[in-house]
Design a protein around this motif. Structure first.
Motif, PDB file in Angstrom:
ATOM      1  N   ALA A 101      47.323  -7.524   8.106  1.00 24.50           N
ATOM      2  CA  ALA A 101      46.000  -6.901   8.060  1.00 24.50           C
ATOM      3  C   ALA A 101      44.949  -7.913   8.499  1.00 24.50           C
ATOM      4  O   ALA A 101      45.166  -9.122   8.412  1.00 24.50           O
ATOM      5  CB  ALA A 101      45.716  -6.420   6.643  1.00 24.50           C
ATOM      6  N   PRO A 102      43.803  -7.443   8.969  1.00 26.50           N
ATOM      7  CA  PRO A 102      42.724  -8.365   9.356  1.00 26.50           C
ATOM      8  C   PRO A 102      42.263  -9.189   8.161  1.00 26.50           C
ATOM      9  O   PRO A 102      42.217  -8.696   7.035  1.00 26.50           O
ATOM     10  CB  PRO A 102      41.608  -7.430   9.820  1.00 26.50           C
ATOM     11  CG  PRO A 102      42.258  -6.117  10.075  1.00 26.50           C
ATOM     12  CD  PRO A 102      43.461  -6.051   9.195  1.00 26.50           C
ATOM     13  N   SER A 103      41.899 -10.424   8.427  1.00 25.77           N
ATOM     14  CA  SER A 103      41.398 -11.301   7.369  1.00 25.77           C
ATOM     15  C   SER A 103      40.022 -10.819   6.908  1.00 25.77           C
ATOM     16  O   SER A 103      39.349 -10.049   7.606  1.00 25.77           O
ATOM     17  CB  SER A 103      41.281 -12.737   7.883  1.00 25.77           C
ATOM     18  OG  SER A 103      40.266 -12.805   8.872  1.00 25.77           O
ATOM     19  N   MET A 104      39.623 -11.268   5.763  1.00 28.75           N
ATOM     20  CA  MET A 104      38.295 -10.912   5.259  1.00 28.75           C
ATOM     21  C   MET A 104      37.212 -11.436   6.192  1.00 28.75           C
ATOM     22  O   MET A 104      36.195 -10.765   6.396  1.00 28.75           O
ATOM     23  CB  MET A 104      38.099 -11.454   3.835  1.00 28.75           C
ATOM     24  CG  MET A 104      38.943 -10.732   2.796  1.00 28.75           C
ATOM     25  SD  MET A 104      38.750  -8.932   2.811  1.00 28.75           S
ATOM     26  CE  MET A 104      37.068  -8.770   2.273  1.00 28.75           C
ATOM     27  N   SER A 105      37.399 -12.609   6.798  1.00 32.32           N
ATOM     28  CA  SER A 105      36.383 -13.138   7.714  1.00 32.32           C
ATOM     29  C   SER A 105      36.292 -12.291   8.973  1.00 32.32           C
ATOM     30  O   SER A 105      35.193 -12.068   9.496  1.00 32.32           O
ATOM     31  CB  SER A 105      36.658 -14.607   8.051  1.00 32.32           C
ATOM     32  OG  SER A 105      37.902 -14.745   8.703  1.00 32.32           O
ATOM     33  N   ALA A 106      37.419 -11.790   9.465  1.00 34.27           N
ATOM     34  CA  ALA A 106      37.394 -10.904  10.638  1.00 34.27           C
ATOM     35  C   ALA A 106      36.688  -9.597  10.287  1.00 34.27           C
ATOM     36  O   ALA A 106      35.854  -9.100  11.051  1.00 34.27           O
ATOM     37  CB  ALA A 106      38.809 -10.632  11.133  1.00 34.27           C
ATOM     38  N   ARG A 107      37.008  -9.046   9.126  1.00 31.92           N
ATOM     39  CA  ARG A 107      36.352  -7.810   8.691  1.00 31.92           C
ATOM     40  C   ARG A 107      34.839  -8.018   8.566  1.00 31.92           C
ATOM     41  O   ARG A 107      34.050  -7.165   8.988  1.00 31.92           O
ATOM     42  CB  ARG A 107      36.912  -7.353   7.344  1.00 31.92           C
ATOM     43  CG  ARG A 107      38.335  -6.850   7.416  1.00 31.92           C
ATOM     44  CD  ARG A 107      38.845  -6.535   6.000  1.00 31.92           C
ATOM     45  NE  ARG A 107      40.236  -6.212   5.980  1.00 31.92           N
ATOM     46  CZ  ARG A 107      40.731  -4.995   6.155  1.00 31.92           C
ATOM     47  NH1 ARG A 107      39.920  -3.980   6.356  1.00 31.92           N
ATOM     48  NH2 ARG A 107      42.027  -4.792   6.124  1.00 31.92           N
ATOM     49  N   ALA A 108      34.438  -9.139   7.995  1.00 33.14           N
ATOM     50  CA  ALA A 108      33.011  -9.426   7.804  1.00 33.14           C
ATOM     51  C   ALA A 108      32.295  -9.595   9.142  1.00 33.14           C
ATOM     52  O   ALA A 108      31.170  -9.102   9.322  1.00 33.14           O
ATOM     53  CB  ALA A 108      32.842 -10.675   6.948  1.00 33.14           C
ATOM     54  N   ALA A 109      32.926 -10.271  10.088  1.00 33.80           N
ATOM     55  CA  ALA A 109      32.305 -10.476  11.407  1.00 33.80           C
ATOM     56  C   ALA A 109      32.099  -9.151  12.127  1.00 33.80           C
ATOM     57  O   ALA A 109      31.058  -8.925  12.752  1.00 33.80           O
ATOM     58  CB  ALA A 109      33.162 -11.414  12.251  1.00 33.80           C
ATOM     59  N   LEU A 110      33.064  -8.259  12.038  1.00 36.02           N
ATOM     60  CA  LEU A 110      32.928  -6.952  12.669  1.00 36.02           C
ATOM     61  C   LEU A 110      31.876  -6.113  11.953  1.00 36.02           C
ATOM     62  O   LEU A 110      31.046  -5.466  12.593  1.00 36.02           O
ATOM     63  CB  LEU A 110      34.285  -6.236  12.698  1.00 36.02           C
ATOM     64  CG  LEU A 110      35.322  -6.878  13.625  1.00 36.02           C
ATOM     65  CD1 LEU A 110      36.704  -6.307  13.346  1.00 36.02           C
ATOM     66  CD2 LEU A 110      34.943  -6.699  15.075  1.00 36.02           C
TER      67      LEU A 110
END
Length: 114
Positions: free
Chosen positions: A70-79
Motif C-alpha cells: 500500500a502507499p506510504s503515509m508520506s505518499a498519501r499526504a503528498a497526494l
C-alpha cells in the motif's frame, strides 16, 4: 495520436500499446515513464513522487502485484496536499480501471509496480 491503453498485464510485464514494460512505471493517457526508479512501493522516495505529480493528475491509481504494498503515509499526504485522489488496488484492477478512466477522458495516472 493514440491514447495509452494497457493491453495485457502479469506480475512480470505490462503491454502498454505496442510497448512491453518489465519494470515499475507511470502511465497516463499520453505519457509513459519507464525509467521510474522505485522497483516496489516501499522503495519510493519523495523524488519518485515528483515525477507522478508533475503530470498533474486528478486521480492516481496505485497498482501493485502484491496487495501488501500500500502507499506510504508520506505518499498519501503528498497526494492529498495537491488534492489528488488516490486509489490503491492490485495490479490487474489498476490496469482495468486505468483503461476505463482514460476512455472517459479523466486525468488519471497509474503508478504500476511489478
Amino acid at each position: 495520436m493514440g491514447v495509452n491503453l494497457i493491453r495485457a498485464y502479469s506480475t512480470s510485464e505490462l503491454r502498454i500499446g505496442e510497448q512491453v514494460v518489465t519494470r515499475s512505471c507511470i502511465v497516463t493517457a499520453d505519457t509513459l515513464i519507464t525509467d521510474w526508479n522505485p522497483a516496489a512501493p516501499g522503495q519510493m522516495i519523495a523524488r519518485d513522487l515528483e515525477a507522478l505529480l508533475a503530470l498533474d493528475p486528478q486521480i492516481v491509481l496505485w497498482g501493485a502485484s502484491d496487495s501488501q504494498h500500500a502507499p506510504s503515509m508520506s505518499a498519501r499526504a503528498a497526494l492529498a496536499a495537491r488534492s489528488v485522489a488516490l486509489e490503491a488496488m492490485d495490479l490487474g484492477a489498476a490496469c482495468r480501471t486505468f483503461n476505463i478512466l482514460v476512455q472517459e477522458e479523466r486525468r488519471v495516472a497509474a503508478a504500476l509496480f511489478l
